[in-house]
Design an enzyme around this catalytic site. Structure first.
Site, PDB file in Angstrom:
ATOM      1  N   HIS A 163       0.765  -1.510  -0.085  1.00  0.00           N
ATOM      2  CA  HIS A 163       0.399  -0.075   0.143  1.00  0.00           C
ATOM      3  C   HIS A 163       0.933   0.752   0.175  1.00  0.00           C
ATOM      4  O   HIS A 163       2.478   1.199   0.539  1.00  0.00           O
ATOM      5  CB  HIS A 163      -1.267   0.059   1.139  1.00  0.00           C
ATOM      6  CG  HIS A 163      -1.467   1.715   1.316  1.00  0.00           C
ATOM      7  ND1 HIS A 163      -2.909   1.258   0.322  1.00  0.00           N
ATOM      8  CD2 HIS A 163      -1.585   2.401   2.190  1.00  0.00           C
ATOM      9  CE1 HIS A 163      -3.389   2.443   0.569  1.00  0.00           C
ATOM     10  NE2 HIS A 163      -2.487   3.396   2.134  1.00  0.00           N
ATOM     11  N   SER A 164      -0.324   1.941  -0.870  1.00  0.00           N
ATOM     12  CA  SER A 164       1.438   3.104  -1.098  1.00  0.00           C
ATOM     13  C   SER A 164       2.730   3.025  -1.586  1.00  0.00           C
ATOM     14  O   SER A 164       2.935   2.780  -2.019  1.00  0.00           O
ATOM     15  CB  SER A 164       0.524   4.043   0.614  1.00  0.00           C
ATOM     16  OG  SER A 164       1.167   5.787  -0.100  1.00  0.00           O
ATOM     17  N   MET A 165       3.773   3.756  -0.458  1.00  0.00           N
ATOM     18  CA  MET A 165       5.104   3.234  -0.693  1.00  0.00           C
ATOM     19  C   MET A 165       5.118   2.076  -0.786  1.00  0.00           C
ATOM     20  O   MET A 165       6.277   0.901  -1.787  1.00  0.00           O
ATOM     21  CB  MET A 165       5.356   4.366   0.672  1.00  0.00           C
ATOM     22  CG  MET A 165       7.392   3.886   0.449  1.00  0.00           C
ATOM     23  SD  MET A 165       8.638   4.207   2.127  1.00  0.00           S
ATOM     24  CE  MET A 165       8.135   2.062   2.455  1.00  0.00           C
ATOM     25  N   SER A 208      -1.543  -0.859  -3.677  1.00  0.00           N
ATOM     26  CA  SER A 208      -3.144  -0.107  -3.303  1.00  0.00           C
ATOM     27  C   SER A 208      -2.913   1.283  -3.407  1.00  0.00           C
ATOM     28  O   SER A 208      -1.517   1.299  -2.628  1.00  0.00           O
ATOM     29  CB  SER A 208      -3.046  -0.755  -2.445  1.00  0.00           C
ATOM     30  OG  SER A 208      -4.496  -0.166  -1.277  1.00  0.00           O
TER      31      SER A 208
END
Length: 251
Positions: free
Chosen positions: A91-93, A118
């Protein structure tokens, strides 16, 4: 929880599960973010959550502030820990990191069944972001705007002093990352996104399709950057469906 490797957490060990799902946290996040995921997934999937250095039980270890170096460490940890078909979820990074880990594993001859990304734009979509250069108040404002941090944390000065160095470090890693032009996967990619995510437009998420020769799909939910918290049951359902009917990458 068991931990035989400082990089990997198994909250609900399941040695009989036919598939491993390796989960990589967002900037400032930790392995415990994925404990609910590990509990909710089908018994056919064992979750291996990655714990970055510099937080929780690894808080005394030096942090790593580049995606490349972090991916080197994580890919080696995954190689040690994974002994069956596996997928990656970030997720994200963590999505960018999952991509770089998948690239390294493919180069070593190990192919993920699927890459789940994500809340993150494609590696080729760069923005001039400099959150890591802000003062503490500026970083706190960023976290408040993304609505992914328990509001009680902001009222605890001691906890914030513990959290902010990891957040700043991870933002530096994410914001200085540059994707190599030849980095492309053969594993299928499922991109999950919120329709109001300020960190990833629909076009930027759809651009993940250029980073794989395998199948690509984009699943959109109402919400912002942490849509997956508000829509956890739906996200779990997508993970279960894709992981119990894996589309294997070409070998």
């Amino acid at each position: 929880m068991t931990a035989t490797d400082p990089w990997i957490r198994r909250f609900f060990p399941n040695p009989d599960a036919p598939v491993h799902l390796v989960c990589l946290p967002h900037a400032g996040g930790s392995a415990s973010f994925f404990r609910p995921v590990a509990q909710a997934l089908t018994p056919e999937v064992e979750v291996l959550a990655v714990q970055y250095p510099g937080r929780q039980d690894r808080h005394q270890e030096p942090m790593i502030d580049t995606i490349g170096a972090l991916a080197d460490h994580v890919s080696r940890a995954v190689t040690r820990a994974v002994d069956r078909p596996f997928a990656l979820f970030g997720h994200s990074m963590g999505a960018t990191l999952a991509f770089e880990v998948a690239v390294r594993l493919e180069q070593a001859g190990r192919f993920a069944e699927r890459l789940f990304v994500s809340g993150r734009r494609a590696p080729s979509c760069r923005r001039d972001e400099r959150v890591h250069q802000r003062d503490d108040a500026g970083i706190i404002a960023e976290l408040r705007g993304l609505s992914g941090t328990d509001q009680r944390v902001f009222g605890d000065d001691e906890l914030m002093r513990m959290v902010l160095p990891a957040v700043r470090n991870d933002y530096r890693a994410a914001e200085t990352y540059v994707c190599a032009t030849d980095h492309r996967l053969s594993s299928p990619v499922t991109a999950l996104t919120g329709d109001g995510d300020p960190k990833a437009s629909h076009d930027e998420v759809r651009a993940w399709s250029a980073h794989t020769t395998g199948d690509f799909e984009m699943v959109t939910y109402p919400g912002g950057h942490f849509f997956l918290v508000d829509h956890a049951p739906d996200v779990i359902r997508v993970l279960n469906e894709r992981l119990t009917r894996p589309a294997r990458a070409p070998r």
